[in-house]
Design a protein around this motif. Structure first.
Motif, short mmCIF file in Angstrom:
data_model
loop_
_atom_site.label_atom_id
_atom_site.label_comp_id
_atom_site.label_asym_id
_atom_site.label_seq_id
_atom_site.Cartn_x
_atom_site.Cartn_y
_atom_site.Cartn_z
N LYS A 40 0.84 -1.19 0.00
CA LYS A 40 0.00 0.00 0.00
C LYS A 40 0.88 1.25 0.00
CE LYS A 40 -2.91 0.00 3.34
NZ LYS A 40 -3.79 -0.23 4.50
N PRO A 41 0.40 2.32 -0.62
CA PRO A 41 1.19 3.56 -0.64
C PRO A 41 1.53 4.07 0.76
CG PRO A 41 -0.58 3.70 -2.24
CD PRO A 41 -0.78 2.43 -1.46
N SER A 42 0.63 3.89 1.71
CA SER A 42 0.93 4.34 3.08
C SER A 42 2.07 3.53 3.68
CB SER A 42 -0.32 4.23 3.96
OG SER A 42 -0.76 2.89 4.03
N GLU A 43 2.11 2.24 3.38
CA GLU A 43 3.22 1.40 3.87
C GLU A 43 4.53 1.81 3.22
OE1 GLU A 43 2.06 -2.56 2.99
OE2 GLU A 43 0.58 -2.65 4.60
N ARG A 44 4.46 2.15 1.93
CA ARG A 44 5.66 2.57 1.21
C ARG A 44 6.22 3.86 1.80
NH1 ARG A 44 4.10 2.82 -4.53
NH2 ARG A 44 3.57 0.66 -4.09
N ARG A 45 5.32 4.82 2.10
CA ARG A 45 5.76 6.07 2.72
C ARG A 45 6.34 5.83 4.10
NH1 ARG A 45 0.89 7.93 0.30
NH2 ARG A 45 -0.21 7.61 2.27
N LYS A 46 5.72 4.94 4.87
CA LYS A 46 6.21 4.63 6.21
C LYS A 46 7.62 4.04 6.14
CE LYS A 46 5.01 2.02 10.36
NZ LYS A 46 4.06 1.09 10.96
N LYS A 47 7.84 3.12 5.21
CA LYS A 47 9.18 2.54 5.05
C LYS A 47 10.19 3.59 4.64
CE LYS A 47 8.16 -2.27 4.02
NZ LYS A 47 8.32 -3.35 3.05
N ALA A 48 9.77 4.51 3.77
CA ALA A 48 10.68 5.57 3.33
C ALA A 48 11.05 6.48 4.50
CB ALA A 48 10.04 6.38 2.21
N ARG A 49 10.08 6.81 5.35
CA ARG A 49 10.38 7.64 6.53
C ARG A 49 11.34 6.92 7.48
NH1 ARG A 49 4.78 8.91 6.58
NH2 ARG A 49 4.47 7.36 8.20
N ILE A 50 11.11 5.63 7.69
CA ILE A 50 11.98 4.85 8.58
C ILE A 50 13.39 4.81 8.02
CG2 ILE A 50 12.42 2.54 9.45
CD1 ILE A 50 9.36 2.21 9.70
N ALA A 51 13.52 4.60 6.70
CA ALA A 51 14.84 4.55 6.08
C ALA A 51 15.54 5.89 6.17
CB ALA A 51 14.71 4.12 4.63
N ALA A 52 14.79 6.98 5.98
CA ALA A 52 15.38 8.32 6.07
C ALA A 52 15.87 8.58 7.49
CB ALA A 52 14.36 9.37 5.66
N ARG A 53 15.07 8.18 8.47
CA ARG A 53 15.48 8.37 9.87
C ARG A 53 16.73 7.56 10.19
NH1 ARG A 53 13.78 6.53 15.41
NH2 ARG A 53 14.24 8.34 16.69
N ARG A 54 16.79 6.34 9.67
CA ARG A 54 17.95 5.49 9.88
C ARG A 54 19.20 6.12 9.27
NH1 ARG A 54 16.11 0.38 7.77
NH2 ARG A 54 14.74 0.35 9.54
N ARG A 55 19.07 6.67 8.04
CA ARG A 55 20.21 7.34 7.40
C ARG A 55 20.64 8.55 8.21
NH1 ARG A 55 17.08 6.56 2.78
NH2 ARG A 55 16.44 8.75 2.84
N TRP A 56 19.66 9.34 8.70
CA TRP A 56 19.96 10.54 9.47
C TRP A 56 20.69 10.18 10.76
CZ3 TRP A 56 18.05 12.44 14.20
CH2 TRP A 56 18.39 13.76 14.48
N LEU A 57 20.22 9.14 11.47
CA LEU A 57 20.86 8.73 12.71
C LEU A 57 22.27 8.22 12.46
CD1 LEU A 57 17.91 6.97 14.56
CD2 LEU A 57 19.00 9.13 15.16
N ARG A 58 22.47 7.49 11.36
CA ARG A 58 23.79 6.99 11.02
C ARG A 58 24.74 8.16 10.75
NH1 ARG A 58 22.95 3.79 6.29
NH2 ARG A 58 21.64 2.54 7.64
#
Length: 68
Positions: A40-58
């Motif tokens: 679902k598009p909402s799941e895709r956006r959620k995964k993208a936000r999680i990945a962005a947060r992971r990159r930012w924390l790294r």
């Protein structure tokens, strides 16, 4: 389509290894797995936000280590 040519005197194992590297580099397997199941598009956006947060924390962690 991805492909590799057999070099002269090359073994099948080394040809297969080169092919797998090309497939991984091109992202074919990841794309295939992504299309296997509808997301679902909402799941895709959620995964993208999680990945962005992971990159930012790294990135933040690396900056903190540089300051030490």
């Amino acid at each position: 389509m991805t492909g590799v040519r057999l070099r002269e005197g090359e073994t099948f194992e080394s040809l297969l290894k080169r092919f797998r590297k090309v497939v991984m580099r091109d992202g074919i397997l990841q794309d295939y797995k992504r299309h296997m199941v509808y997301e679902k598009p909402s799941e895709r956006r959620k995964k993208a936000r999680i990945a962005a947060r992971r990159r930012w924390l790294r990135k933040l962690r690396r900056l903190q280590e540089e300051l030490r």
